[in-house]
Design an enzyme around this catalytic site. Sequence first.
Site, PDB file in Angstrom:
ATOM      1  N   THR A   1      62.609  -3.165  65.019  1.00  0.00           N
ATOM      2  CA  THR A   1      63.728  -3.791  65.930  1.00  0.00           C
ATOM      3  C   THR A   1      63.165  -3.539  67.268  1.00  0.00           C
ATOM      4  OG1 THR A   1      65.620  -2.430  66.628  1.00  0.00           O
ATOM      5  CG2 THR A   1      64.049  -0.929  65.821  1.00  0.00           C
ATOM      6  N   ASP A   2      63.900  -4.532  67.993  1.00  0.00           N
ATOM      7  CA  ASP A   2      63.709  -4.657  69.463  1.00  0.00           C
ATOM      8  C   ASP A   2      63.776  -3.169  70.238  1.00  0.00           C
ATOM      9  OD1 ASP A   2      66.624  -4.362  69.627  1.00  0.00           O
ATOM     10  OD2 ASP A   2      66.725  -6.221  70.801  1.00  0.00           O
ATOM     11  N   GLU A   3      64.770  -1.977  69.564  1.00  0.00           N
ATOM     12  CA  GLU A   3      64.827  -0.921  70.172  1.00  0.00           C
ATOM     13  C   GLU A   3      63.645   0.162  70.439  1.00  0.00           C
ATOM     14  OE1 GLU A   3      68.390   1.539  68.872  1.00  0.00           O
ATOM     15  OE2 GLU A   3      69.546  -0.323  68.515  1.00  0.00           O
TER      16      GLU A   3
ATOM     17  N   TYR B   1      66.725   7.400  66.288  1.00  0.00           N
ATOM     18  CA  TYR B   1      66.660   6.159  65.635  1.00  0.00           C
ATOM     19  C   TYR B   1      65.651   5.374  66.033  1.00  0.00           C
ATOM     20  CZ  TYR B   1      67.279   1.332  64.026  1.00  0.00           C
ATOM     21  OH  TYR B   1      66.858  -0.085  63.556  1.00  0.00           O
TER      22      TYR B   1
ATOM     23  N   LYS C   1      61.782   4.540  64.426  1.00  0.00           N
ATOM     24  CA  LYS C   1      61.313   2.930  63.818  1.00  0.00           C
ATOM     25  C   LYS C   1      60.057   2.862  64.584  1.00  0.00           C
ATOM     26  CE  LYS C   1      63.009   0.162  62.022  1.00  0.00           C
ATOM     27  NZ  LYS C   1      63.122  -0.047  60.509  1.00  0.00           N
TER      28      LYS C   1
HETATM   29  P1  NAD Z   1      71.707  -0.997  56.675  1.00  0.00           P
HETATM   30  O1  NAD Z   1      72.064   0.331  57.390  1.00  0.00           O
HETATM   31  O2  NAD Z   1      72.897  -1.930  56.315  1.00  0.00           O
HETATM   32  O3  NAD Z   1      71.118  -0.855  55.227  1.00  0.00           O
HETATM   33  C1  NAD Z   1      69.994  -0.010  54.929  1.00  0.00           C
HETATM   34  C2  NAD Z   1      69.599  -0.150  53.580  1.00  0.00           C
HETATM   35  O4  NAD Z   1      68.502   0.578  53.174  1.00  0.00           O
HETATM   36  C3  NAD Z   1      70.819   0.541  52.572  1.00  0.00           C
HETATM   37  O5  NAD Z   1      71.071  -0.233  51.465  1.00  0.00           O
HETATM   38  C4  NAD Z   1      70.366   1.939  51.871  1.00  0.00           C
HETATM   39  O6  NAD Z   1      70.958   2.144  50.849  1.00  0.00           O
HETATM   40  C5  NAD Z   1      68.937   1.912  52.095  1.00  0.00           C
HETATM   41  N1  NAD Z   1      68.117   3.082  52.287  1.00  0.00           N
HETATM   42  C6  NAD Z   1      68.277   3.878  53.273  1.00  0.00           C
HETATM   43  N2  NAD Z   1      67.587   5.044  53.015  1.00  0.00           N
HETATM   44  C7  NAD Z   1      66.897   4.697  51.750  1.00  0.00           C
HETATM   45  C8  NAD Z   1      65.622   5.221  51.238  1.00  0.00           C
HETATM   46  N3  NAD Z   1      65.234   6.386  51.676  1.00  0.00           N
HETATM   47  N4  NAD Z   1      65.228   4.857  50.223  1.00  0.00           N
HETATM   48  C9  NAD Z   1      65.486   3.729  49.567  1.00  0.00           C
HETATM   49  N5  NAD Z   1      66.450   2.732  50.254  1.00  0.00           N
HETATM   50  C10 NAD Z   1      67.190   3.324  51.382  1.00  0.00           C
HETATM   51  O7  NAD Z   1      70.565  -1.560  57.486  1.00  0.00           O
HETATM   52  P2  NAD Z   1      70.446  -2.977  58.225  1.00  0.00           P
HETATM   53  O8  NAD Z   1      71.109  -3.409  59.163  1.00  0.00           O
HETATM   54  O9  NAD Z   1      70.457  -4.107  57.075  1.00  0.00           O
HETATM   55  O10 NAD Z   1      69.046  -2.965  58.572  1.00  0.00           O
HETATM   56  C11 NAD Z   1      67.746  -2.996  57.835  1.00  0.00           C
HETATM   57  C12 NAD Z   1      66.402  -3.015  58.645  1.00  0.00           C
HETATM   58  O11 NAD Z   1      66.522  -3.920  59.650  1.00  0.00           O
HETATM   59  C13 NAD Z   1      66.308  -1.636  59.109  1.00  0.00           C
HETATM   60  O12 NAD Z   1      64.930  -1.362  59.151  1.00  0.00           O
HETATM   61  C14 NAD Z   1      66.693  -1.758  60.485  1.00  0.00           C
HETATM   62  O13 NAD Z   1      66.088  -0.819  61.346  1.00  0.00           O
HETATM   63  C15 NAD Z   1      66.132  -3.039  60.780  1.00  0.00           C
HETATM   64  N6  NAD Z   1      66.912  -3.888  61.924  1.00  0.00           N
HETATM   65  C16 NAD Z   1      68.250  -4.027  61.891  1.00  0.00           C
HETATM   66  C17 NAD Z   1      68.895  -4.810  62.972  1.00  0.00           C
HETATM   67  C18 NAD Z   1      70.454  -4.977  62.934  1.00  0.00           C
HETATM   68  O14 NAD Z   1      71.006  -5.512  63.807  1.00  0.00           O
HETATM   69  N7  NAD Z   1      71.235  -4.412  62.091  1.00  0.00           N
HETATM   70  C19 NAD Z   1      68.388  -5.332  63.986  1.00  0.00           C
HETATM   71  C20 NAD Z   1      66.950  -5.413  63.767  1.00  0.00           C
HETATM   72  C21 NAD Z   1      66.300  -4.412  63.027  1.00  0.00           C
HETATM   73  O1  DAU Z   2      68.889  -4.117  68.430  1.00  0.00           O
HETATM   74  C1  DAU Z   2      68.698  -3.947  67.026  1.00  0.00           C
HETATM   75  C2  DAU Z   2      69.428  -2.765  66.778  1.00  0.00           C
HETATM   76  O2  DAU Z   2      70.921  -2.955  66.764  1.00  0.00           O
HETATM   77  C3  DAU Z   2      69.107  -2.240  65.280  1.00  0.00           C
HETATM   78  O3  DAU Z   2      67.714  -1.767  65.189  1.00  0.00           O
HETATM   79  C4  DAU Z   2      70.148  -1.011  64.781  1.00  0.00           C
HETATM   80  O4  DAU Z   2      69.771  -0.852  63.347  1.00  0.00           O
HETATM   81  C5  DAU Z   2      71.580  -1.804  64.826  1.00  0.00           C
HETATM   82  O5  DAU Z   2      72.358  -0.647  64.404  1.00  0.00           O
HETATM   83  C6  DAU Z   2      71.952  -2.409  66.458  1.00  0.00           C
HETATM   84  O6  DAU Z   2      71.864  -0.920  67.219  1.00  0.00           O
HETATM   85  P1  DAU Z   2      73.081  -0.798  68.420  1.00  0.00           P
HETATM   86  O7  DAU Z   2      73.034   0.393  68.703  1.00  0.00           O
HETATM   87  O8  DAU Z   2      72.794  -2.060  69.384  1.00  0.00           O
HETATM   88  O9  DAU Z   2      74.302  -1.571  67.536  1.00  0.00           O
HETATM   89  P2  DAU Z   2      75.789  -1.136  67.409  1.00  0.00           P
HETATM   90  O10 DAU Z   2      76.473  -2.166  66.625  1.00  0.00           O
HETATM   91  O11 DAU Z   2      75.746   0.485  66.868  1.00  0.00           O
HETATM   92  O12 DAU Z   2      76.348  -1.042  68.886  1.00  0.00           O
HETATM   93  C7  DAU Z   2      76.314  -2.331  69.689  1.00  0.00           C
HETATM   94  C8  DAU Z   2      76.693  -1.870  71.011  1.00  0.00           C
HETATM   95  O13 DAU Z   2      78.066  -1.699  71.051  1.00  0.00           O
HETATM   96  C9  DAU Z   2      76.008  -0.583  71.557  1.00  0.00           C
HETATM   97  O14 DAU Z   2      76.106  -0.948  73.155  1.00  0.00           O
HETATM   98  C10 DAU Z   2      77.158   0.691  71.420  1.00  0.00           C
HETATM   99  C11 DAU Z   2      78.416  -0.548  71.446  1.00  0.00           C
HETATM  100  N1  DAU Z   2      79.668   0.170  70.683  1.00  0.00           N
HETATM  101  C12 DAU Z   2      79.298   0.501  69.251  1.00  0.00           C
HETATM  102  C13 DAU Z   2      80.081   1.127  68.475  1.00  0.00           C
HETATM  103  C14 DAU Z   2      79.849   1.428  67.004  1.00  0.00           C
HETATM  104  C15 DAU Z   2      80.809   0.640  71.171  1.00  0.00           C
HETATM  105  O15 DAU Z   2      81.047   0.377  72.207  1.00  0.00           O
HETATM  106  N2  DAU Z   2      81.778   1.111  70.194  1.00  0.00           N
HETATM  107  C16 DAU Z   2      81.476   1.386  68.952  1.00  0.00           C
HETATM  108  O16 DAU Z   2      82.267   1.834  68.371  1.00  0.00           O
END
Ligand code: NAD
Ligand code: DAU
Length: 343
Positions: free
Chosen positions: A125-127, A153, A157
Amino acid sequence: MTILLTGGAGFIGANFIYFELKNHPEDRIVCLDALTYAGNLTTLAEALKNPNFAFYKVNICDRPAVYEIFEKEQPDAVVNFAAESHVDRSIETPEIFLQTNILGTQVMMDACRRYGTKRYHQVSTDEVYGDLPLDRPELFFTEETPIHTSSPYSASKASADLLVGAYCRTFGLPATISRCSNNYGPYHFPEKLIPLMIANALNDKPLPVYGKGENVRDWLYVEDHCRAIDLILRKGTVGEVYNVGGHNEMRNIDIVKLICRKLGKPESLITFVADRKGHDMRYAIDPSKIHRELGWLPETKFADGLDRTIDWYLTHRDWWETILSGEYRNYYEKMYGNRETLG
Ligand code: NAD
Ligand code: DAU
């Protein structure tokens, strides 16, 4: 080839499964997922009908169970999506993040070494780069930006990324890493900003914006992320990190207002609430390396992607209403029930 992926019952993993089954019908896809609160097997209902797809309910920290699947499936490539992914939850309960995101990654890489898997890809992730200031719009995260994390988190990562680099150098593990910005699209769990705001607005519930809503995220339609991972897996260079993002920066408050407009809901639903601890101000990816080396560019404009996403939530109410009516209700009450409202 056989691609084994973890976390495929979650948001991005599931979209990746459907992307692969559609674009590479010759490949076998094996999904391994623990089905935590974020995993949903109904999401994979269509995939489960495909003879080229197999699902195992397994925790990636369970070494013997993971090895057994490798023994049986002999994957050519592994993509590790599985993670605890929600920043707010990592502030409440960091430990599970360290277990799954770091130790689980180690188990997956050990399995690759043991069974001679030809490719390992880590979905990061970019985080891991921390955040950027709002008053320096010329700054972007490049692959050379130092790791500098803010939340449990992102620290978990980043730790996993360091471990991947170490396995690559010390053991010659043929690994790549992608670091993507915020995704949005179908199957996004309703604890995250965009689906939470869509679901609450549709139910005429308050829209809880953290702080002043000025934080900036760089949004990418999930299918564009899936295409980037697919390209890296097939054409990327071992040992390399690739940033993935679409130069689509938006302030949270502007996204929430846009969702209100698109759903015909009043902005009076917006409620400013106590900020997230350690809240990152701005994320912005420089994706020029993946464009230059692999020809990747995002294909979905934000306006179209958001329309598609809203349509999906409107036509798949069962999917998210089932989540809202289950265990998630307790989470929502805990996180938002007593949260301070800002004036
Ligand atoms: P998500 O939370 O929607 O899904 C996570 C999945 O992993 C679920 O199906 C869960 O059951 C499974 N899981 C969790 N712990 C596990 C374990 N111990 N063993 C096996 N399975 C397990 O997550 P997402 O948003 O789809 O993110 C997927 C990947 O992409 C993550 O690695 C996250 O860090 C990365 N990522 C997410 C975003 C985003 O915006 N959502 C952006 C950049 C990177
Ligand atoms: O940048 C990539 C990341 O993006 C991934 O690695 C993470 O898995 C993914 O969850 C996401 O992280 P963020 O923290 O950016 O996403 P989130 O949707 O939780 O929040 C987006 C922005 O919105 C953040 O600035 C917090 C704000 N927010 C979020 C929630 C849930 C609110 O203002 N209100 C809310 O209720």
